[in-house]
Design a protein around this motif. Structure first.
Motif, PDB file in Angstrom:
ATOM      1  N   ALA A   1      31.515  11.283  42.374  1.00 19.41           N
ATOM      2  CA  ALA A   1      32.691  11.960  41.821  1.00 19.41           C
ATOM      3  C   ALA A   1      32.445  12.413  40.385  1.00 19.41           C
ATOM      4  O   ALA A   1      32.878  13.504  39.990  1.00 19.41           O
ATOM      5  N   TRP A   2      31.728  11.600  39.606  1.00 14.48           N
ATOM      6  CA  TRP A   2      31.424  11.992  38.224  1.00 14.48           C
ATOM      7  C   TRP A   2      30.523  13.218  38.181  1.00 14.48           C
ATOM      8  O   TRP A   2      30.695  14.102  37.351  1.00 14.48           O
ATOM      9  N   ILE A   3      29.545  13.282  39.085  1.00 12.85           N
ATOM     10  CA  ILE A   3      28.654  14.445  39.123  1.00 12.85           C
ATOM     11  C   ILE A   3      29.424  15.689  39.525  1.00 12.85           C
ATOM     12  O   ILE A   3      29.278  16.764  38.921  1.00 12.85           O
ATOM     13  N   VAL A   4      30.261  15.559  40.556  1.00  8.73           N
ATOM     14  CA  VAL A   4      31.078  16.697  40.996  1.00  8.73           C
ATOM     15  C   VAL A   4      32.033  17.126  39.884  1.00  8.73           C
ATOM     16  O   VAL A   4      32.265  18.325  39.668  1.00  8.73           O
ATOM     17  N   ALA A   5      32.566  16.139  39.156  1.00 14.37           N
ATOM     18  CA  ALA A   5      33.436  16.468  38.023  1.00 14.37           C
ATOM     19  C   ALA A   5      32.668  17.251  36.969  1.00 14.37           C
ATOM     20  O   ALA A   5      33.207  18.185  36.350  1.00 14.37           O
ATOM     21  N   GLY A   6      31.396  16.888  36.753  1.00 12.20           N
ATOM     22  CA  GLY A   6      30.559  17.648  35.824  1.00 12.20           C
ATOM     23  C   GLY A   6      30.426  19.094  36.262  1.00 12.20           C
ATOM     24  O   GLY A   6      30.534  20.017  35.447  1.00 12.20           O
ATOM     25  N   PHE A   7      30.182  19.289  37.559  1.00 11.77           N
ATOM     26  CA  PHE A   7      30.150  20.658  38.103  1.00 11.77           C
ATOM     27  C   PHE A   7      31.433  21.402  37.750  1.00 11.77           C
ATOM     28  O   PHE A   7      31.400  22.539  37.268  1.00 11.77           O
ATOM     29  N   GLY A   8      32.563  20.770  38.045  1.00  9.52           N
ATOM     30  CA  GLY A   8      33.849  21.422  37.850  1.00  9.52           C
ATOM     31  C   GLY A   8      34.127  21.758  36.396  1.00  9.52           C
ATOM     32  O   GLY A   8      34.620  22.847  36.077  1.00  9.52           O
ATOM     33  N   VAL A   9      33.811  20.830  35.495  1.00 11.39           N
ATOM     34  CA  VAL A   9      34.036  21.081  34.067  1.00 11.39           C
ATOM     35  C   VAL A   9      33.160  22.236  33.586  1.00 11.39           C
ATOM     36  O   VAL A   9      33.609  23.128  32.860  1.00 11.39           O
TER      37      VAL A   9
ATOM     38  N   SER B   1      19.697  26.575  38.401  1.00 12.96           N
ATOM     39  CA  SER B   1      18.804  26.029  39.428  1.00 12.96           C
ATOM     40  C   SER B   1      17.902  24.952  38.853  1.00 12.96           C
ATOM     41  O   SER B   1      17.646  23.919  39.490  1.00 12.96           O
ATOM     42  N   VAL B   2      17.402  25.184  37.639  1.00 14.17           N
ATOM     43  CA  VAL B   2      16.572  24.163  36.976  1.00 14.17           C
ATOM     44  C   VAL B   2      17.380  22.889  36.752  1.00 14.17           C
ATOM     45  O   VAL B   2      16.898  21.767  36.999  1.00 14.17           O
ATOM     46  N   ALA B   3      18.629  23.038  36.297  1.00 12.49           N
ATOM     47  CA  ALA B   3      19.485  21.864  36.092  1.00 12.49           C
ATOM     48  C   ALA B   3      19.771  21.150  37.414  1.00 12.49           C
ATOM     49  O   ALA B   3      19.854  19.916  37.465  1.00 12.49           O
ATOM     50  N   LEU B   4      19.907  21.923  38.501  1.00 16.10           N
ATOM     51  CA  LEU B   4      20.144  21.326  39.817  1.00 16.10           C
ATOM     52  C   LEU B   4      18.963  20.440  40.224  1.00 16.10           C
ATOM     53  O   LEU B   4      19.156  19.325  40.725  1.00 16.10           O
ATOM     54  N   ALA B   5      17.742  20.924  40.016  1.00 18.38           N
ATOM     55  CA  ALA B   5      16.566  20.107  40.329  1.00 18.38           C
ATOM     56  C   ALA B   5      16.542  18.848  39.481  1.00 18.38           C
ATOM     57  O   ALA B   5      16.147  17.766  39.944  1.00 18.38           O
ATOM     58  N   GLY B   6      16.996  18.941  38.224  1.00 18.17           N
ATOM     59  CA  GLY B   6      16.980  17.787  37.327  1.00 18.17           C
ATOM     60  C   GLY B   6      17.873  16.652  37.768  1.00 18.17           C
ATOM     61  O   GLY B   6      17.627  15.492  37.410  1.00 18.17           O
ATOM     62  N   ILE B   7      18.915  16.959  38.552  1.00 12.77           N
ATOM     63  CA  ILE B   7      19.812  15.896  39.008  1.00 12.77           C
ATOM     64  C   ILE B   7      19.050  14.851  39.816  1.00 12.77           C
ATOM     65  O   ILE B   7      19.333  13.649  39.730  1.00 12.77           O
ATOM     66  N   ALA B   8      18.067  15.287  40.614  1.00 13.90           N
ATOM     67  CA  ALA B   8      17.321  14.353  41.455  1.00 13.90           C
ATOM     68  C   ALA B   8      16.484  13.382  40.636  1.00 13.90           C
ATOM     69  O   ALA B   8      16.080  12.326  41.144  1.00 13.90           O
ATOM     70  N   PHE B   9      16.209  13.707  39.375  1.00  7.52           N
ATOM     71  CA  PHE B   9      15.381  12.847  38.523  1.00  7.52           C
ATOM     72  C   PHE B   9      16.206  12.101  37.481  1.00  7.52           C
ATOM     73  O   PHE B   9      15.650  11.402  36.635  1.00  7.52           O
ATOM     74  N   ALA B  10      17.526  12.265  37.530  1.00  4.61           N
ATOM     75  CA  ALA B  10      18.391  11.624  36.537  1.00  4.61           C
ATOM     76  C   ALA B  10      18.352  10.111  36.692  1.00  4.61           C
ATOM     77  O   ALA B  10      18.538   9.592  37.797  1.00  4.61           O
ATOM     78  N   PRO B  11      18.128   9.367  35.607  1.00  2.00           N
ATOM     79  CA  PRO B  11      18.036   7.909  35.710  1.00  2.00           C
ATOM     80  C   PRO B  11      19.384   7.206  35.783  1.00  2.00           C
ATOM     81  O   PRO B  11      19.454   6.014  36.083  1.00  2.00           O
ATOM     82  N   SER B  12      20.462   7.923  35.486  1.00  2.00           N
ATOM     83  CA  SER B  12      21.789   7.294  35.470  1.00  2.00           C
ATOM     84  C   SER B  12      22.840   8.288  35.899  1.00  2.00           C
ATOM     85  O   SER B  12      22.603   9.502  35.940  1.00  2.00           O
ATOM     86  N   VAL B  13      24.023   7.758  36.179  1.00  2.00           N
ATOM     87  CA  VAL B  13      25.138   8.623  36.548  1.00  2.00           C
ATOM     88  C   VAL B  13      25.492   9.562  35.402  1.00  2.00           C
ATOM     89  O   VAL B  13      25.766  10.750  35.613  1.00  2.00           O
ATOM     90  N   ALA B  14      25.465   9.036  34.169  1.00  2.00           N
ATOM     91  CA  ALA B  14      25.830   9.865  33.023  1.00  2.00           C
ATOM     92  C   ALA B  14      24.882  11.049  32.876  1.00  2.00           C
ATOM     93  O   ALA B  14      25.313  12.181  32.620  1.00  2.00           O
ATOM     94  N   THR B  15      23.589  10.809  33.062  1.00  5.30           N
ATOM     95  CA  THR B  15      22.612  11.890  32.957  1.00  5.30           C
ATOM     96  C   THR B  15      22.814  12.903  34.082  1.00  5.30           C
ATOM     97  O   THR B  15      22.740  14.118  33.867  1.00  5.30           O
ATOM     98  N   ALA B  16      23.057  12.405  35.291  1.00  6.93           N
ATOM     99  CA  ALA B  16      23.278  13.300  36.423  1.00  6.93           C
ATOM    100  C   ALA B  16      24.545  14.123  36.219  1.00  6.93           C
ATOM    101  O   ALA B  16      24.586  15.318  36.553  1.00  6.93           O
ATOM    102  N   ALA B  17      25.596  13.514  35.655  1.00  8.58           N
ATOM    103  CA  ALA B  17      26.834  14.250  35.402  1.00  8.58           C
ATOM    104  C   ALA B  17      26.620  15.324  34.344  1.00  8.58           C
ATOM    105  O   ALA B  17      27.171  16.428  34.447  1.00  8.58           O
ATOM    106  N   ALA B  18      25.806  15.012  33.316  1.00  6.38           N
ATOM    107  CA  ALA B  18      25.501  16.013  32.289  1.00  6.38           C
ATOM    108  C   ALA B  18      24.727  17.180  32.898  1.00  6.38           C
ATOM    109  O   ALA B  18      24.981  18.352  32.576  1.00  6.38           O
TER     110      ALA B  18
END
Length: 416
Positions: A270-278, A308-325
């Motif tokens: 939900a936090w990641i999706v919220a990041g998308f929305g914001v 697209s580059v940011a989308l690929a980065g989500i798979a390597f995010a070490p935490s929820v906060a990083t993935a949400a960013a």
């Protein structure tokens, strides 16, 4: 009143779209319709889940997508032939009547799977008429220089609808069951219909000229040839299609599997999706405030690549906060790119073809792109999360590269 029965709008001046009552009525109709769509889906989901098995419920939810995908291109032909205002009002009236009738029926009898499937089929078919027509209205209600701002306002409306719709649908189900939820959706469609009937439109040069003669198949083929041969629309359509094919799977089923694999749970997703929305909301707000972005053709392509580059980065995010960013960056870049794609389509398309152009764009986003979900899910099961996210992001970025390789699209500008 004109001979066609369409109330004419006065000559369009360069009034800012956010201060134009006519545009605001269209925006209100679009927003309430989107909220109604989501509330309807909540009602349908809940009724199907309570009535049949899990498989039957899934079938009911999927069956509405079939006529929408099959008939979408035909909906564009109808919009061009009969005028988008007439078609959008007629289709909205049908949606309102059908959903309110279902609400009344559910007050006196238990829902049946066959009834819910029939409603989904009818709703999907009517959506195939509604979506191209509502997307073809902006050039007929505002000046060309305001189309970018209108797309930004439309993006903000989508964000508002996303936030409001699910709680509203859930509250309606909790208070009165599926009948109340269907009733709430029907009321929202009625409000949308009333606002649409108050929107004044103007005839554009050559309106309907390319869609008056010949069979529907010939008109559709003519529209596809027009898009393919257009120096801007051809590559722009390809950008949108390739971007969506690469983006849709990871952004939907991929996030679910990623959150489960990392142990982040539903809250993390939900936090990641919220990041998308914001991010998408900020992009829409930027376009709404500025009204115009210089070098729009190049900016939309670079936005697709960066997102697209940011989308690929989500798979390597070490935490929820990083993935949400990272999700926020995805929403910001792809949201801006998507809004500019819409504004450029509205700007460069001949009015006689705008319904068909809108239907092709909508088909890729709502009809074709979801087909990537099972492919992405299966690929993640075989190769793992990171390789599939990177491959999908590379496909999405290829859309932006296609745009940059087109000299006409790269130099395309929004009107001042």
């Amino acid at each position: 009143m004109t001979a066609t029965g369409i109330p004419p709008a006065p000559a369009v001046t360069e009034r800012p779209a956010h201060r134009d009552g006519n545009v605001l009525r269209w925006l209100g109709a679009y927003t309430t319709s989107m909220i109604g769509d989501s509330v309807y889906f909540v009602a349908l989901s809940w009724a199907a889940a309570r009535t049949g098995s899990a498989g039957q419920a899934g079938l009911v939810l999927a069956v509405g997508a079939v006529p929408r995908a099959i008939l979408m291109l035909g909906g564009g032909v109808v919009a061009d032939r009969f005028g988008p205002r007439r078609v959008v009002i007629g289709s909205d009236a049908v949606r309102c009547a059908v959903i309110l009738a279902v609400a009344v029926l559910l007050l006196v009898t238990a829902p049946a799977i066959w009834l819910l499937a029939a409603v989904a089929l009818v709703f999907g078919a009517v959506d195939a008429l509604f979506l191209p027509s509502v997307g073809a209205l902006p050039p007929r209600i505002t000046a060309p220089g305001q189309l970018g701002r209108v797309q930004g306002m439309r993006g903000l409306a989508q964000r508002v609808a996303t936030v409001v719709a699910a709680p509203l649908g859930g509250l309606a189900v909790a208070l009165g069951g599926p009948a109340a939820a269907f009733g709430a959706a029907g009321v929202l469609f009625a409000v949308s219909l009333a606002l649409l009937m108050a929107v004044r439109v103007r005839e554009l040069p050559a309106d309907g000229a390319a869609a008056r003669g010949g069979t529907a198949r010939r008109q559709l083929a003519d529209g596809l040839r027009y898009i393919r041969g257009h120096r801007v629309l051809g590559p722009l359509t390809l950008v949108a299609a390739v971007m969506e094919l690469g983006f849709a799977g990871p952004a939907n089923i991929g996030l679910v599997l990623l959150a489960d694999e990392r142990g982040w749970g539903a809250a993390g997703m939900a936090w990641i999706v919220a990041g998308f929305g914001v991010g998408a909301g900020l992009a829409a707000l930027l376009l709404t405030v500025r009204g115009r972005v210089s070098r729009a053709g190049a900016v939309q392509s670079w936005g697709v690549i960066a997102g697209s580059v940011a989308l690929a980065g989500i798979a390597f995010a070490p935490s929820v906060a990083t993935a949400a960013a990272a999700g926020l960056l995805v929403g910001l870049c792809t949201g801006l790119g998507g809004a500019l794609i819409g504004a450029l389509c509205q700007t460069v398309a001949d009015p006689a073809y705008l319904g068909r152009v809108t239907s092709v764009m909508t088909l890729f986003t709502m009809g074709v792109a979801p087909l990537s979900y099972p492919v992405v899910g299966a690929a993640i099961g075989v190769w793992g999360m990171a390789p599939v996210f990177v491959a999908s992001a590379a496909l999405s970025a290829a859309g932006g590269v296609i745009g940059l390789c087109s000299r006409s699209l790269r130099r395309a500008e929004l009107p001042r």
